[in-house]
Enzyme design. Structure first.
Site, short mmCIF file in Angstrom:
data_model
loop_
_atom_site.label_atom_id
_atom_site.label_comp_id
_atom_site.label_asym_id
_atom_site.label_seq_id
_atom_site.Cartn_x
_atom_site.Cartn_y
_atom_site.Cartn_z
N GLY A 1 -2.25 2.63 -6.61
CA GLY A 1 -3.21 2.95 -7.67
C GLY A 1 -2.85 4.21 -8.41
O GLY A 1 -3.00 4.30 -9.64
N CYS B 1 0.87 -1.18 0.00
CA CYS B 1 0.00 0.00 0.00
C CYS B 1 0.90 1.23 0.00
O CYS B 1 1.70 1.40 0.92
CB CYS B 1 -0.92 0.02 1.22
#
Length: 280
Positions: A225, A73
């Site tokens: 992302g 992450c």
């Protein structure tokens, strides 16, 4: 009692625990599910454990709010850098962190003894379909057409150690991200599920993005992302190799260094509060 720290990177919030001496808590899956619950727990997008590493300064293990373990992450690892420096676990401003998607190198920018921003070398983007993974022939994957509910989307697929599918739209603000994201995440083309990014090109150096994260739902921001989206937009000739990605929680600076083929992500890391959980 289990001590924890609530932290966030652009609103992508996690509960952090120092496991460098105590080891990993029992039944960590149930703990992640409980601690993430915004009504009965602390409330977060997941749980991040900071552990000892035999080959790096630290090791990061990350569990989504549904209890599933994730490889990485980007927002979460920036907060790892802040956590270990602010709490005196290291005095270095350049550290390495072991993750399930490889070793990440962090540069910590501090002010008055506290880290305020972190640059992360996110490594090389993965564009081969079988390594992302996505069940299509040919690489890179820039024209995967998927149907979800009443809409058809065209995806470019990228892995940053975890799988991402990015679609370019004219409007992301009014999009029902939950409606489409939860369907696309589990599409059969993605054997390990996928994070779904909905992006709009503002100009050559600016992208607006919303994200549906596998195992967590829509979040305020997603570092991996943002990196994958920057790569996808550049691959399609829509942006330069240095962009600002504007997320619901704020902005990330992303650079794709074509010489090294590494992606660099820079953004803030913030401590929200400290607390203790009673062990059951």
């Amino acid at each position: 009692m289990l001590k924890f720290t609530k932290m966030q990177g652009l609103g992508n919030d996690y509960v952090y625990m120092d496991c460098t001496k105590s080891g990993i808590p029992d039944d960590v899956v149930s703990l992640a599910q409980f601690i993430s619950d915004r009504h009965f727990g602390v409330g977060s997008d997941g749980l991040i454990l900071i552990c000892e590493s035999k080959k790096c300064d630290f090791k990061m293990r990350m569990f989504n709010s549904d209890g599933s373990e994730a490889q990485m992450c980007g927002n979460g690892i920036r907060c790892v850098g802040k956590f270990v420096y602010d709490k005196g676990l290291t005095s270095k401003t350049e550290i390495t962190v072991e993750t399930l998607s490889g070793i990440k190198r962090l540069k910590l920018q501090e002010r008055d003894g506290k880290v305020i921003e972190v640059e992360v070398d996110m490594g090389e983007p993965i564009l081969e379909a079988n390594r992302i993974p996505v069940l299509v022939s040919g690489s890179p994957v820039t024209d995967l057409i998927l149907q979800a509910e009443d809409k058809e989307f065209i995806f470019t697929c990228v892995s940053m150690g975890n799988p991402h599918a990015i679609t370019i739209l004219d409007n992301v603000i009014d999009l029902d991200v939950e409606k489409y994201g939860k369907k696309l995440e589990v599409d059969y083309h993605f054997p390990e599920k996928a994070n779904i990014e909905f992006a709009r090109i503002i100009d050559k150096n600016t992208i607006e993005m919303r994200v549906w994260e596998r195992g967590a739902g829509e979040t305020m921001a997603c570092g991996t992302g943002a990196c994958a989206t920057a790569v996808a937009c550049n691959l399609n000739g829509l942006t330069s190799n240095e962009v600002t990605v504007k997320l619901l929680g704020g902005d990330l600076k992303i650079k794709w260094d074509k010489e090294s083929n590494h992606i660099y992500m820079t953004g803030p890391a913030v401590t929200v509060f400290e607390g203790e959980l009673e062990e059951k």
